[in-house]
Design an enzyme around this catalytic site. Structure first.
Site, mmCIF file in Angstrom:
data_model
loop_
_atom_site.group_PDB
_atom_site.id
_atom_site.type_symbol
_atom_site.label_atom_id
_atom_site.label_comp_id
_atom_site.label_asym_id
_atom_site.label_seq_id
_atom_site.Cartn_x
_atom_site.Cartn_y
_atom_site.Cartn_z
ATOM 1 N N ASP A 34 0.830 -1.202 0.000
ATOM 2 C CA ASP A 34 0.000 0.000 0.000
ATOM 3 C C ASP A 34 0.867 1.256 0.000
ATOM 4 O OD1 ASP A 34 -2.279 1.524 0.063
ATOM 5 O OD2 ASP A 34 -2.651 1.264 2.203
ATOM 6 N N ASN A 36 1.361 3.382 -3.018
ATOM 7 C CA ASN A 36 1.925 3.823 -4.306
ATOM 8 C C ASN A 36 1.449 5.229 -4.672
ATOM 9 O OD1 ASN A 36 2.889 1.236 -4.391
ATOM 10 N ND2 ASN A 36 1.623 0.554 -6.111
ATOM 11 N N ARG A 38 0.309 7.650 -2.704
ATOM 12 C CA ARG A 38 0.876 8.686 -1.819
ATOM 13 C C ARG A 38 2.347 8.943 -2.148
ATOM 14 N NH1 ARG A 38 -1.344 5.878 3.370
ATOM 15 N NH2 ARG A 38 -1.883 4.381 1.731
ATOM 16 N N ARG A 47 0.213 9.060 -10.576
ATOM 17 C CA ARG A 47 0.027 7.827 -9.799
ATOM 18 C C ARG A 47 0.712 6.620 -10.444
ATOM 19 N NH1 ARG A 47 -3.662 7.639 -5.721
ATOM 20 N NH2 ARG A 47 -4.035 5.431 -6.012
ATOM 21 N N HIS A 51 2.980 3.250 -9.066
ATOM 22 C CA HIS A 51 2.767 1.821 -9.336
ATOM 23 C C HIS A 51 4.020 1.205 -9.979
ATOM 24 C CE1 HIS A 51 -1.244 2.236 -7.955
ATOM 25 N NE2 HIS A 51 -1.699 2.893 -9.016
ATOM 26 N N SER A 80 -10.398 -6.940 -5.724
ATOM 27 C CA SER A 80 -11.637 -6.870 -6.528
ATOM 28 C C SER A 80 -12.190 -5.445 -6.528
ATOM 29 C CB SER A 80 -12.697 -7.852 -6.040
ATOM 30 O OG SER A 80 -12.381 -8.429 -4.817
ATOM 31 N N ARG A 85 -11.558 1.785 -9.528
ATOM 32 C CA ARG A 85 -10.716 2.984 -9.675
ATOM 33 C C ARG A 85 -10.969 3.622 -11.043
ATOM 34 N NH1 ARG A 85 -5.045 2.488 -6.377
ATOM 35 N NH2 ARG A 85 -6.040 1.842 -4.463
ATOM 36 N N LEU A 145 10.948 -20.715 -4.004
ATOM 37 C CA LEU A 145 9.985 -19.776 -3.409
ATOM 38 C C LEU A 145 8.668 -19.917 -4.155
ATOM 39 C CD1 LEU A 145 9.303 -17.275 -1.566
ATOM 40 C CD2 LEU A 145 9.905 -15.862 -3.539
ATOM 41 N N ARG A 208 -5.250 -2.200 8.531
ATOM 42 C CA ARG A 208 -6.441 -3.023 8.280
ATOM 43 C C ARG A 208 -6.094 -4.094 7.250
ATOM 44 N NH1 ARG A 208 -7.524 2.168 6.593
ATOM 45 N NH2 ARG A 208 -7.218 2.439 4.373
ATOM 46 N N SER A 210 -8.308 -5.089 4.700
ATOM 47 C CA SER A 210 -8.869 -4.757 3.389
ATOM 48 C C SER A 210 -9.261 -5.984 2.555
ATOM 49 C CB SER A 210 -7.895 -3.877 2.593
ATOM 50 O OG SER A 210 -7.662 -2.677 3.264
HETATM 51 C C1 FPP Z 1 -1.774 0.298 -3.397
HETATM 52 O O1 FPP Z 1 -1.356 1.613 -3.549
HETATM 53 C C2 FPP Z 1 -1.271 -0.539 -4.456
HETATM 54 C C3 FPP Z 1 -2.021 -1.044 -5.475
HETATM 55 C C4 FPP Z 1 -3.444 -0.770 -5.650
HETATM 56 C C5 FPP Z 1 -1.460 -1.880 -6.524
HETATM 57 C C6 FPP Z 1 -0.250 -2.686 -6.197
HETATM 58 C C7 FPP Z 1 0.526 -2.784 -7.445
HETATM 59 C C8 FPP Z 1 1.856 -2.821 -7.516
HETATM 60 C C9 FPP Z 1 2.740 -2.873 -6.363
HETATM 61 C C10 FPP Z 1 2.569 -2.776 -8.813
HETATM 62 C C11 FPP Z 1 2.270 -3.857 -9.744
HETATM 63 C C12 FPP Z 1 2.489 -5.222 -9.223
HETATM 64 C C13 FPP Z 1 2.750 -6.256 -10.006
HETATM 65 C C14 FPP Z 1 2.790 -7.638 -9.442
HETATM 66 C C15 FPP Z 1 3.031 -6.071 -11.426
HETATM 67 P P1 FPP Z 1 -2.451 2.759 -3.666
HETATM 68 O O2 FPP Z 1 -2.539 3.156 -5.113
HETATM 69 O O3 FPP Z 1 -3.726 2.329 -3.050
HETATM 70 O O4 FPP Z 1 -1.741 3.876 -2.839
HETATM 71 P P2 FPP Z 1 -2.443 5.037 -1.995
HETATM 72 O O5 FPP Z 1 -3.239 4.367 -0.914
HETATM 73 O O6 FPP Z 1 -1.267 5.802 -1.470
HETATM 74 O O7 FPP Z 1 -3.293 5.822 -2.959
#
Ligand code: FPP
Length: 256
Positions: A34, A36, A38, A47, A51, A80, A85, A145, A208, A210
């Site tokens: 979590d 990305n 921010r 954003r 990611h 899900s 988004r 792994l 949490r 989630s």
């Molecule tokens: C949460 O950050 C992260 C995600 C919704 C996506 C996770 C994806 C990756 C780590 C990259 C891709 C992964 C693979 C396996 C290719 P958020 O966007 O909810 O962050 P925020 O809460 O700060 O807005």
């Protein structure tokens, strides 16, 4: 539940195997990645850049797992709920997944990583579904792994789907309802045959689950790290392992 704020102690830079002995290393670590968005905002970037950096942190967490002797790593990559988004962000995330599958599988395979997916994978475009199937097929013989990627995953939907499958089996006479216990029910989950997570890590300071592995994490230790996912490093991973090694797990029994 403790919140770890900095990866600064000496123990944090060492895998827990070295610090405490092999028995204190969790066999299965699950991570809610979590922060990305921010991270991107903090760095004045779109954003999608968060990611993209997040995908690099995925690689670091795989490497750290292998180094520490963790056998199972489950990553919550797309929930899900993430389908709700903005369409542009969904496109960015699915594009990143497509790119990851194209560029990373060879290295995962070379490092003995077996990749599997849990979740409602059929919601992704057919080419992604095919790439996932191919990645699973190609890495099926690896055992260093087990990397489980949760995609279009929601725990409540998983449990409802398992209940539906069991109900249909009972209606068709293939399952005696009196025999349905926890062990048998687990065979209907996406995670059938996989061990429960011992440790669940969540980054970004949020505390949490989630809708992540609600059944499977019943007795998991929870560690919340105050680091945004794109900044997640091997030191943070080891710090969570060190915190895990300090916990006393009782599985609902009395203190010894
Ligand atoms: C949460 O950050 C992260 C995600 C919704 C996506 C996770 C994806 C990756 C780590 C990259 C891709 C992964 C693979 C396996 C290719 P958020 O966007 O909810 O962050 P925020 O809460 O700060 O807005």
């Amino acid at each position: 539940m403790s919140v770890i704020t900095k990866a600064s102690s000496a123990a944090a830079t060492q895998p827990a195997t070295e610090a405490r002995g092999p028995s204190s290393v969790p066999a299965h670590v699950a991570i809610i990645m979590d922060g990305n968005g921010r991270w991107a905002k903090r760095n004045g970037l779109p954003r999608v850049a968060g990611h993209r950096e997040g995908a690099r942190a995925v690689r670091r967490s795989v490497e750290a797992s292998i180094r520490a002797g963790v056998s199972w790593l489950t990553l919550y990559a797309f929930s899900s709920e993430n389908w709700r988004r903005p369409p542009g962000e969904v496109l960015d995330l699915t594009g990143l997944l497509r790119h990851y599958l194209r560029t990373e599988i060879q290295e995962l395979h070379a490092n003995g990583v077996r990749l599997r997916v849990i979740g409602d994978r059929e919601r992704f475009d057919p080419d992604i579904c095919e790439a996932l199937r191919e990645a699973e097929r190609r890495t099926a013989g690896n055992a260093r792994l087990n990397l489980i990627v949760a995609l279009s995953y929601g725990s409540r939907a998983e449990i409802v789907s398992a209940a539906r499958t069991a109900a249909v089996a009972a209606r068709e006479g293939r399952l005696d309802p009196a025999r349905l216990d926890e062990h048998l029910f687990e065979q209907f989950l996406f995670t059938a045959g996989m061990p429960d997570p011992d440790l669940v890590i969540r980054t970004s300071g949020e505390q949490r689950l989630s809708n992540f592995l609600l059944w499977q994490a019943a007795y998991a230790e929870l560690v919340f790290l105050d680091v945004l996912w794109p900044d997640f490093s091997g030191a943070h991973f080891n710090q969570a392992l060190a915190e895990y090694a300090r916990r006393e797990r009782r599985f609902g029994t009395r203190p010894s």
